[in-house]
Design a protein around this motif. Structure first.
Motif, short mmCIF file in Angstrom:
data_model
loop_
_atom_site.label_atom_id
_atom_site.label_comp_id
_atom_site.label_asym_id
_atom_site.label_seq_id
_atom_site.Cartn_x
_atom_site.Cartn_y
_atom_site.Cartn_z
N TYR A 171 0.85 -1.19 0.00
CA TYR A 171 0.00 0.00 0.00
C TYR A 171 0.89 1.24 0.00
O TYR A 171 0.67 2.19 -0.76
CB TYR A 171 -0.87 -0.06 1.25
N PHE A 172 1.91 1.23 0.85
CA PHE A 172 2.89 2.32 0.91
C PHE A 172 3.61 2.47 -0.43
O PHE A 172 3.79 3.58 -0.95
CB PHE A 172 3.88 2.04 2.04
N LYS A 173 3.99 1.34 -1.03
CA LYS A 173 4.74 1.38 -2.29
C LYS A 173 3.88 1.91 -3.44
O LYS A 173 4.30 2.81 -4.19
CB LYS A 173 5.27 -0.02 -2.63
N ARG A 293 3.74 1.41 11.24
CA ARG A 293 2.58 2.32 11.28
C ARG A 293 2.82 3.54 10.41
O ARG A 293 1.92 4.02 9.71
CB ARG A 293 2.28 2.73 12.72
N THR A 294 4.03 4.07 10.43
CA THR A 294 4.34 5.26 9.64
C THR A 294 4.21 4.96 8.14
O THR A 294 3.66 5.77 7.38
CB THR A 294 5.76 5.76 9.95
N LEU A 295 4.69 3.80 7.72
CA LEU A 295 4.57 3.43 6.31
C LEU A 295 3.11 3.21 5.93
O LEU A 295 2.67 3.60 4.84
CB LEU A 295 5.38 2.16 6.04
N GLN A 296 2.35 2.59 6.84
CA GLN A 296 0.93 2.36 6.58
C GLN A 296 0.18 3.69 6.45
O GLN A 296 -0.66 3.86 5.56
CB GLN A 296 0.33 1.51 7.70
N VAL A 297 0.50 4.64 7.31
CA VAL A 297 -0.13 5.96 7.26
C VAL A 297 0.23 6.70 5.98
O VAL A 297 -0.62 7.32 5.33
CB VAL A 297 0.28 6.79 8.51
N ILE A 321 5.97 12.25 7.09
CA ILE A 321 7.36 12.14 6.61
C ILE A 321 8.32 12.56 7.72
O ILE A 321 9.42 12.00 7.86
CB ILE A 321 7.55 12.97 5.34
N ARG A 322 7.92 13.53 8.53
CA ARG A 322 8.75 13.93 9.67
C ARG A 322 8.94 12.76 10.63
O ARG A 322 10.04 12.53 11.15
CB ARG A 322 8.12 15.11 10.39
N ASN A 323 7.86 12.01 10.89
CA ASN A 323 7.98 10.82 11.73
C ASN A 323 8.96 9.82 11.12
O ASN A 323 9.75 9.18 11.83
CB ASN A 323 6.61 10.15 11.90
N LEU A 324 8.92 9.68 9.80
CA LEU A 324 9.84 8.78 9.11
C LEU A 324 11.27 9.28 9.28
O LEU A 324 12.21 8.48 9.47
CB LEU A 324 9.46 8.70 7.64
N SER A 341 16.97 4.40 2.03
CA SER A 341 17.21 5.27 0.88
C SER A 341 15.93 5.99 0.46
O SER A 341 15.94 7.19 0.17
CB SER A 341 17.75 4.44 -0.29
N VAL A 342 14.83 5.25 0.43
CA VAL A 342 13.53 5.84 0.07
C VAL A 342 13.14 6.92 1.08
O VAL A 342 12.65 7.99 0.71
CB VAL A 342 12.46 4.74 0.01
N ALA A 343 13.35 6.63 2.37
CA ALA A 343 13.00 7.59 3.42
C ALA A 343 13.79 8.88 3.26
O ALA A 343 13.25 9.99 3.41
CB ALA A 343 13.25 6.97 4.79
N GLU A 344 15.07 8.76 2.96
CA GLU A 344 15.90 9.95 2.78
C GLU A 344 15.46 10.76 1.57
O GLU A 344 15.49 12.00 1.60
CB GLU A 344 17.37 9.51 2.65
#
Length: 494
Positions: A171-173, A293-297, A321-324, A341-344
């Motif tokens: 879902y995140f992807k 949870r962050t990725l799900q959100v 994204i800040r939480n990530l 890498s994706v998070a950055e």
């Protein structure tokens, strides 16, 4: 269910006062009104309430001399039946859930207790913030630790498993990463997902129970009788820590790191007392559950915001994204290199800087029609688009191909023909009245685009020129200039 709009009802005169209340006569309206009439009699009137993230329809229904209730209609019958069954079961245990008054024969509509208009979120900025949060977590533990045989037959989804984890990660992807245009190695990312899923599903039975699934302050109503829980129809058997994480890491709740740690300690204490386990065991793997949870959100915000264009969810993206970003800083993502890498990349993307402005922001784009219109991330729906392709194209000549509309040679080429000055002035005359009215009425976003074939010469010149003119003519307005295909941006009147 979002009951955040204030609605007052005069029962004697059957009058509704609300800025956005809507009385309609749709099939959904007729269904809940008929159910109310069968249960309570009278001549009921239903007022449609504002929708939130779900597709269910909510109505506040009343009739002279009879109770005010919430009528719910939903086409997902299994979801309806799950909520109704769970609500009845938890109510028998004295848990803080709404009472169910009536259900239609086909379970498409039902009447539930009216818990008012104020969600807990509104009160998390007040002096009772920590006390209310602690009470929420204590009540949550009460629900999570009800014997499984009391609720398992009402749950509509299977037990939390690796398959469910992979659904959410994909879902995140598919609903955040791909619509956002962030680049990633899909095979490497799937490897990280599988590693994360294995960790998330390796929890002891003592930490399993009723997993609320969407436990957040918007789903907790503050009433005169105390806190009450709603929207738990997605519940299932699973790791109960997930719910505490969902609550404490909700973007809009804005708990500080210290507050989260204090409240996590309270939650561990409440659960350890119920389960007779060491509190430290409860908090094992906090980091990976926060990551999940962050990725799900982000997947949910991506779908509702980037795909469906709902402004509330687009505005919430920077906070998620800040939480990530905090997870990256804390080293939680180190075990998942492609995900890191994706998070950055997300932290350096346009989504992270998309905070809701405090004054009107005019975004001026240059772009290539071959690559589509500029995306609107504000929920405003876009704005003015000007087609520069009618002007003579310097890109047709070898000496200008490597240059852009910011270079002196290209500017002279366009200006010598005289057409670009007239084009820009006409565009400015067209957008200026809207800028004035947007500013006067307190609107926050307006988008203006200039497109040409390659997004390199004509559109760049025009966007640059009009952004400077707007910034000069409207000093009270923030202007963001984005040359999309050149990867260049500039801000005026910050």
């Amino acid at each position: 269910m979002n009951l955040s709009k204030s609605i007052s009802v005069d029962i004697n005169n059957s009058v509704c006062h609300a800025e956005e209340c809507k009385i309609d006569h749709s099939p959904e309206y007729n269904a809940v009104v008929a159910l109310y009439r069968d249960k309570f009699g009278g001549s009921p009137v239903a007022v449609k309430l504002e929708e939130a993230g779900s597709d269910r329809k909510y109505f506040r229904i009343h009739a002279p001399g009879r109770p005010v209730v919430i009528g719910t209609w939903g086409e997902n019958i299994c979801e309806n039946q799950s909520f109704i069954g769970l609500a009845k079961s938890f109510a028998l245990k004295g848990l803080p859930v709404p009472l169910i008054y009536a259900v239609s024969d086909d379970s498409s509509s039902y009447l539930q207790e009216d818990l008012g208009d104020e969600s807990l979120l509104k009160h998390l900025c007040g002096p009772e913030r920590m006390d209310l949060a602690e009470d929420s977590l204590k009540q949550l533990v009460g629900m999570q630790t009800v014997d499984e045989k009391e609720w398992s037959h009402y749950v509509m989804v299977p037990e939390f498993s690796k398959r469910q984890v992979m659904w959410d990660l994909n879902y995140f992807k598919y609903d955040f990463l791909k619509p956002s245009g962030l680049l990633f190695d899909e095979d490497s990312l799937e490897n990280d997902f599988e590693t994360l899923a294995a960790t998330l599903t390796s929890f002891p039975e003592s930490l399993s129970g009723f997993m609320y699934r969407d436990f957040q302050s918007r789903n907790i109503m503050k009433t005169e009788k105390g806190l009450r829980f709603i929207d738990f129809q997605g519940g299932r058997k699973g790791p109960v820590l997930y719910d505490a994480i969902s609550f404490l890491w909700q973007v809009k709740a804005a708990f500080t790191k210290d507050e989260k740690n204090i409240l996590l300690g309270k939650y561990a204490f409440f659960l350890s007392n119920k389960r007779n386990i060491d509190p430290s065991v409860v908090l094992d793997n906090v980091g990976v559950f926060v990551l999940f949870r962050t990725l799900q959100v982000l997947g949910a915000y991506g779908f509702r915001g980037l795909v469906e264009k709902r402004s509330h969810f687009i505005e919430s993206l920077p906070g998620a994204i800040r939480n990530l970003g905090e997870l990256v800083s804390d080293g939680v993502v180190d075990a998942y290199p492609e995900l890191k890498s994706v998070a950055e990349k997300a932290l350096n993307s346009r989504f992270y800087g998309n905070e809701k402005p405090d004054k009107l922001t005019v975004r001026v784009f240059s772009f290539s029609y071959k690559k589509g219109y500029p995306e609107d991330l504000t929920g405003n729906g876009g704005g003015f688009m000007f087609d520069c392709r009618g002007m003579h194209n310097p890109g047709r000549y070898e000496e200008y191909k490597s240059l852009t509309g910011l270079d002196r040679e290209v500017k002279l080429f366009l200006e010598e023909r005289g057409e670009v000055q007239t084009f820009v002035e006409n565009a400015l005359r067209m957008v200026s009245p809207s800028i004035c009215r947007y500013h006067e009425r307190g609107f926050k976003n307006l988008q203006i685009g200039f497109g040409c074939t390659g997004g390199r010469h004509r559109s760049v010149y025009c966007a640059q020129s009009i952004a400077e003119k707007i910034a000069s003519n409207f000093p009270e307005v923030k202007v963001e200039l984005i040359h999309r295909e050149q990867g260049f941006s500039k801000t005026y009147n910050q």
